[in-house]
Design an enzyme around this catalytic site. Structure first.
Site, short mmCIF file in Angstrom:
data_model
loop_
_atom_site.label_atom_id
_atom_site.label_comp_id
_atom_site.label_asym_id
_atom_site.label_seq_id
_atom_site.Cartn_x
_atom_site.Cartn_y
_atom_site.Cartn_z
N TYR A 82 0.75 -1.24 -0.09
CA TYR A 82 -0.11 -0.02 0.10
C TYR A 82 0.88 1.14 0.14
O TYR A 82 1.44 1.61 1.10
CB TYR A 82 -1.01 -0.01 1.14
CG TYR A 82 -2.04 -0.96 1.40
CD1 TYR A 82 -2.35 -1.72 0.09
CD2 TYR A 82 -2.78 -1.46 2.29
CE1 TYR A 82 -3.34 -2.95 0.04
CE2 TYR A 82 -3.53 -2.50 2.32
CZ TYR A 82 -3.82 -3.11 1.32
OH TYR A 82 -4.80 -4.01 1.32
N SER A 117 -12.59 -3.93 0.23
CA SER A 117 -13.27 -3.03 -0.78
C SER A 117 -14.73 -3.39 -0.83
O SER A 117 -15.30 -3.54 -2.00
CB SER A 117 -12.65 -2.95 -2.12
OG SER A 117 -11.23 -2.80 -2.01
N GLY A 156 -16.56 -3.79 -9.66
CA GLY A 156 -15.54 -3.93 -10.42
C GLY A 156 -14.42 -4.37 -9.73
O GLY A 156 -14.43 -4.83 -8.62
N PHE A 191 -19.89 2.25 -5.55
CA PHE A 191 -21.05 2.13 -6.18
C PHE A 191 -22.06 2.93 -5.64
O PHE A 191 -23.04 3.43 -6.08
CB PHE A 191 -21.76 0.68 -6.48
CG PHE A 191 -21.75 0.03 -5.03
CD1 PHE A 191 -22.93 0.21 -4.24
CD2 PHE A 191 -20.82 -0.71 -4.50
CE1 PHE A 191 -22.98 -0.58 -3.14
CE2 PHE A 191 -20.71 -1.59 -3.37
CZ PHE A 191 -22.10 -1.40 -2.59
#
Length: 268
Positions: free
Chosen positions: A50, A214, A219, A225
């Site tokens: 990260y 996530s 996707g 979303f």
């Protein structure tokens, strides 16, 4: 904050985890950590990849500016992804990955270390050796994996002495593969296909904690979303339910995961 047992251990952990993958873009990392902690989220998820290590460093610097004690938080990190090389679960790389994370986080130990995705060319005996050394040295308390299927986990378990207590898997309203095939058993439509070897059922049978990563994304890395005009019907439903239950669309998306009886964690 709701708590659950961390895998087969007696360690209690919060149902919501603060994911630190994007803490290097946070306007105020100190506020992010303190706000999470004040709401009962004392579990922080990292990985050496990260920000190419920057996120762990930023977190450590921010944590020093708070009054939060190391012993009052649960630190988890991951290793095994190598930019340009894909994956490397060799003894040399995993040892360097763990020691590197400890240095960047400014701690003597992490509560959990996870293999970051599967390395299908790995030698499980080398992984077992690293886990033994790190556990005996007091550098890692618990171990787990991410994005691995039952066969890959069983192969590891043949060599690794420590329990594998967690598996990070992408799961959420827009990533429902783990439950789709269970609903479509004995059917021939696309959703009846089990891509992951029954990982949900396997995790429940072996009491491995699933950490949903996530959970607000659609996707792979396309974006969130929630509030996205690409999904008007979904967002209309989320908004209506949020108003009905006096919460937020994000809260509902989290609750959708947390109400599953598998006792998952949400990595927010």
């Amino acid at each position: 904050m709701k708590t659950i047992n961390f895998g087969t251990t007696d360690q209690k952990v919060p149902a919501v985890v603060l994911g630190c993958m994007r803490i290097n873009s946070a306007a105020d990392p100190v506020a992010a950590i303190e706000t999470a902690y004040d709401h009962g989220i004392n579990f922080f998820d990292h990985a050496d990849i990260y920000g190419q290590g920057e996120c762990e460093t930023i977190f450590a610097e921010a944590l020093k500016k708070t009054s939060i004690k190391r012993e009052d938080i649960f630190l988890q990190t991951k290793g095994g992804i190598v930019p340009g090389k894909m994956f490397d679960f060799s003894k040399e790389h995993l040892t360097e990955a763990i020691d590197g994370s400890l240095k960047r986080l400014g701690v003597d130990y992490v509560d959990a270390f996870l293999l970051h995705r599967p390395d299908t060319l790995f030698d499980p005996a080398e992984v077992a050796e690293v886990f033994n050394q790190m556990h005996q040295a007091g550098k890692v308390k618990y171990f787990g994996v991410s994005n691995q299927n039952p066969g890959q986990i069983e192969l590891l378990k043949k060599y690794v002495k420590q329990p594998l207590v967690v598996n990070q898997l992408q799961f959420g309203i827009m990533h429902t593969g783990m439950i789709d095939h269970g609903i479509h058993v004995n059917m021939t439509d696309p959703r009846s296909v089990d891509h992951d070897g029954g990982i949900l059922e396997y995790s429940r049978l072996h009491e491995m904690t699933i950490q949903a990563w996530s959970p607000y994304q659609y996707g792979f890395f396309e974006g969130v979303f929630i509030g996205n005009e690409k999904f008007p019907e979904l967002n209309q439903t989320l908004t209506e339910l949020a108003e009905k239950y006096h919460t937020t669309p994000t809260g509902l998306a989290s609750a959708w995961i947390l109400t599953h009886p598998a006792k998952m964690q949400v990595i927010a």
